[in-house]
Enzyme design. Sequence first.
Site, PDB file in Angstrom:
ATOM      1  N   GLU A 193      -1.778   0.578  -5.706  1.00 42.60           N
ATOM      2  CA  GLU A 193      -0.897  -0.337  -4.975  1.00 42.60           C
ATOM      3  C   GLU A 193       0.251  -0.769  -5.879  1.00 42.60           C
ATOM      4  O   GLU A 193       0.122  -0.789  -7.107  1.00 42.60           O
ATOM      5  CB  GLU A 193      -1.652  -1.581  -4.484  1.00 42.60           C
ATOM      6  CG  GLU A 193      -2.692  -1.311  -3.427  1.00 42.60           C
ATOM      7  CD  GLU A 193      -3.263  -2.584  -2.814  1.00 42.60           C
ATOM      8  OE1 GLU A 193      -2.619  -3.654  -2.928  1.00 42.60           O
ATOM      9  OE2 GLU A 193      -4.356  -2.517  -2.231  1.00 42.60           O
TER      10      GLU A 193
ATOM     11  N   ASN B   9       2.431  -4.195  -5.968  1.00 36.35           N
ATOM     12  CA  ASN B   9       2.487  -5.544  -5.408  1.00 36.35           C
ATOM     13  C   ASN B   9       3.823  -6.199  -5.734  1.00 36.35           C
ATOM     14  O   ASN B   9       4.167  -6.365  -6.905  1.00 36.35           O
ATOM     15  CB  ASN B   9       1.348  -6.388  -5.977  1.00 36.35           C
ATOM     16  CG  ASN B   9      -0.009  -5.875  -5.532  1.00 36.35           C
ATOM     17  OD1 ASN B   9      -0.533  -6.277  -4.510  1.00 36.35           O
ATOM     18  ND2 ASN B   9      -0.579  -4.957  -6.309  1.00 36.35           N
TER      19      ASN B   9
ATOM     20  N   LYS C 268       0.836  -1.196   0.000  1.00 34.21           N
ATOM     21  CA  LYS C 268       0.000   0.000   0.000  1.00 34.21           C
ATOM     22  C   LYS C 268       0.878   1.257   0.000  1.00 34.21           C
ATOM     23  O   LYS C 268       0.671   2.173  -0.792  1.00 34.21           O
ATOM     24  CB  LYS C 268      -0.916   0.011   1.224  1.00 34.21           C
ATOM     25  CG  LYS C 268      -1.740  -1.264   1.454  1.00 34.21           C
ATOM     26  CD  LYS C 268      -2.814  -1.447   0.440  1.00 34.21           C
ATOM     27  CE  LYS C 268      -3.778  -2.569   0.826  1.00 34.21           C
ATOM     28  NZ  LYS C 268      -3.180  -3.903   0.927  1.00 34.21           N
TER      29      LYS C 268
ATOM     30  N   ARG D  76      -4.695  -4.733 -13.190  1.00 34.53           N
ATOM     31  CA  ARG D  76      -3.397  -5.267 -12.769  1.00 34.53           C
ATOM     32  C   ARG D  76      -2.445  -5.199 -13.964  1.00 34.53           C
ATOM     33  O   ARG D  76      -2.658  -5.835 -14.989  1.00 34.53           O
ATOM     34  CB  ARG D  76      -3.548  -6.698 -12.272  1.00 34.53           C
ATOM     35  CG  ARG D  76      -2.229  -7.452 -12.069  1.00 34.53           C
ATOM     36  CD  ARG D  76      -1.294  -6.821 -11.046  1.00 34.53           C
ATOM     37  NE  ARG D  76      -1.881  -6.625  -9.749  1.00 34.53           N
ATOM     38  CZ  ARG D  76      -1.950  -7.574  -8.808  1.00 34.53           C
ATOM     39  NH1 ARG D  76      -1.493  -8.779  -9.049  1.00 34.53           N
ATOM     40  NH2 ARG D  76      -2.491  -7.285  -7.639  1.00 34.53           N
TER      41      ARG D  76
ATOM     42  N   ASP E 268      -1.455  -1.949  -9.365  1.00 37.89           N
ATOM     43  CA  ASP E 268      -2.911  -1.845  -9.370  1.00 37.89           C
ATOM     44  C   ASP E 268      -3.290  -0.425  -9.749  1.00 37.89           C
ATOM     45  O   ASP E 268      -2.851   0.543  -9.105  1.00 37.89           O
ATOM     46  CB  ASP E 268      -3.487  -2.206  -8.002  1.00 37.89           C
ATOM     47  CG  ASP E 268      -3.403  -3.688  -7.709  1.00 37.89           C
ATOM     48  OD1 ASP E 268      -3.042  -4.457  -8.625  1.00 37.89           O
ATOM     49  OD2 ASP E 268      -3.697  -4.087  -6.567  1.00 37.89           O
TER      50      ASP E 268
ATOM     51  N   ARG F  97     -15.668  -4.052  -4.714  1.00 35.28           N
ATOM     52  CA  ARG F  97     -14.284  -4.498  -4.876  1.00 35.28           C
ATOM     53  C   ARG F  97     -14.163  -5.360  -6.127  1.00 35.28           C
ATOM     54  O   ARG F  97     -15.014  -6.198  -6.404  1.00 35.28           O
ATOM     55  CB  ARG F  97     -13.833  -5.293  -3.649  1.00 35.28           C
ATOM     56  CG  ARG F  97     -13.856  -4.499  -2.357  1.00 35.28           C
ATOM     57  CD  ARG F  97     -13.654  -5.396  -1.149  1.00 35.28           C
ATOM     58  NE  ARG F  97     -14.731  -6.372  -1.020  1.00 35.28           N
ATOM     59  CZ  ARG F  97     -14.754  -7.352  -0.115  1.00 35.28           C
ATOM     60  NH1 ARG F  97     -13.742  -7.486   0.732  1.00 35.28           N
ATOM     61  NH2 ARG F  97     -15.769  -8.188  -0.067  1.00 35.28           N
TER      62      ARG F  97
ATOM     63  N   LYS G  15      -8.683   1.188   4.255  1.00 38.69           N
ATOM     64  CA  LYS G  15      -8.121  -0.161   4.274  1.00 38.69           C
ATOM     65  C   LYS G  15      -6.917  -0.238   5.198  1.00 38.69           C
ATOM     66  O   LYS G  15      -6.229   0.769   5.439  1.00 38.69           O
ATOM     67  CB  LYS G  15      -7.732  -0.607   2.867  1.00 38.69           C
ATOM     68  CG  LYS G  15      -6.878   0.365   2.067  1.00 38.69           C
ATOM     69  CD  LYS G  15      -6.784  -0.091   0.606  1.00 38.69           C
ATOM     70  CE  LYS G  15      -6.121   0.957  -0.276  1.00 38.69           C
ATOM     71  NZ  LYS G  15      -6.051   0.531  -1.690  1.00 38.69           N
TER      72      LYS G  15
ATOM     73  N   ARG H  36     -10.002  -6.216 -13.238  1.00 35.38           N
ATOM     74  CA  ARG H  36     -10.807  -7.044 -12.341  1.00 35.38           C
ATOM     75  C   ARG H  36     -12.063  -6.249 -11.993  1.00 35.38           C
ATOM     76  O   ARG H  36     -12.003  -5.266 -11.267  1.00 35.38           O
ATOM     77  CB  ARG H  36      -9.969  -7.425 -11.127  1.00 35.38           C
ATOM     78  CG  ARG H  36      -8.749  -8.286 -11.530  1.00 35.38           C
ATOM     79  CD  ARG H  36      -7.641  -8.249 -10.521  1.00 35.38           C
ATOM     80  NE  ARG H  36      -7.091  -6.910 -10.377  1.00 35.38           N
ATOM     81  CZ  ARG H  36      -6.196  -6.576  -9.449  1.00 35.38           C
ATOM     82  NH1 ARG H  36      -5.754  -7.487  -8.600  1.00 35.38           N
ATOM     83  NH2 ARG H  36      -5.741  -5.347  -9.372  1.00 35.38           N
TER      84      ARG H  36
END
Length: 317
Positions: free
Chosen positions: A282, A284, A126, A211, A274, A234, A161, A226
């Site tokens: 984000e 990852n 994050k 992504r 993301d 979400r 979050k 997504r």
Amino acid sequence: MSLDIVVVMDPIGSIRIAKDSTFAMLLEAQRRGHRMWYVIPGGLALHDGRAVAKVAALQVREDPTHWFDLGQTSHIELGAGHVVLMRKDPPVDDEFIHDTQILGVAQSAGALVVNDPQGLRDYNEKLAALLFPQCCPPTVVTRDAATLKAFVAEHREAVLKPLDGMGGRSIFRVGHGDPNANVILETLTQGGRSLAMAQRYLPEIKDGDKRILLVDGVPVDYCLARIPQGDEFRGNLAVGGRGEGRPLTERDRWIAAQVAPEMKRRGMLFVGLDVIGDYLTEVNVTSPTCIRELDAQFGLNICADLFDAIEVRANAA
């Protein structure tokens, strides 16, 4: 030249091979004739300052009823000639950190660790996005519930979050005046003891949480959007989001170009960004996914590019 590929992952018997990116990596390693070793969960250790692993020889196959075989277990010392795929899922807890410290010892002894263990410790997924503030939506990270509540009031709607979640867990969409806001903030901050993140809600989420994959600093030409389903906001696949492949937009490529040089410099060979709408949310680095979906939709072999990069680095060592 054949390499010894040592994989640290969650139990291989519990994965879903149709979606598992680590499995895609193992298939490609096997196709190239590399020897593969599966680290028995909890099998990393230090002996007299040397990094060792309890392993079993591994073979994999595209068979949803019998996708792997393990040989007899043994102990190996990790060092020169080993490529370690560190693919254990979050949480990045004390045990995860300790494993990266052991892999740091292996790296010092000559092993190539993907991704770099220091980077895995440094880059909270994050917080890492905020190293590139020009790419991000308005965001605040704090333990103070009043500050988070004021942020929601300013932007009228926000996503709240924790910093250690994955797969969409414990993510809340909160509007100004929401009667549940106080208890959500108390829960996320554990009464002011834990950091939480608030980002301005991006309505573009309806079109998907994209992504974008970086392989040794180069973006794959397609992303997986997504898309939330039903009454879910979400898009995470883990909570029922639908994956739809798309070509990268000009803005996607700009974001990738902002992030990629730093990831490559730090030895992060495989990274997932993301992106919602025009904003990075984000970065990852622990165990990014979506290889199998993109390969299937566009006839790609993303792991071929990854192993090309791994082989260049391993053979140059």
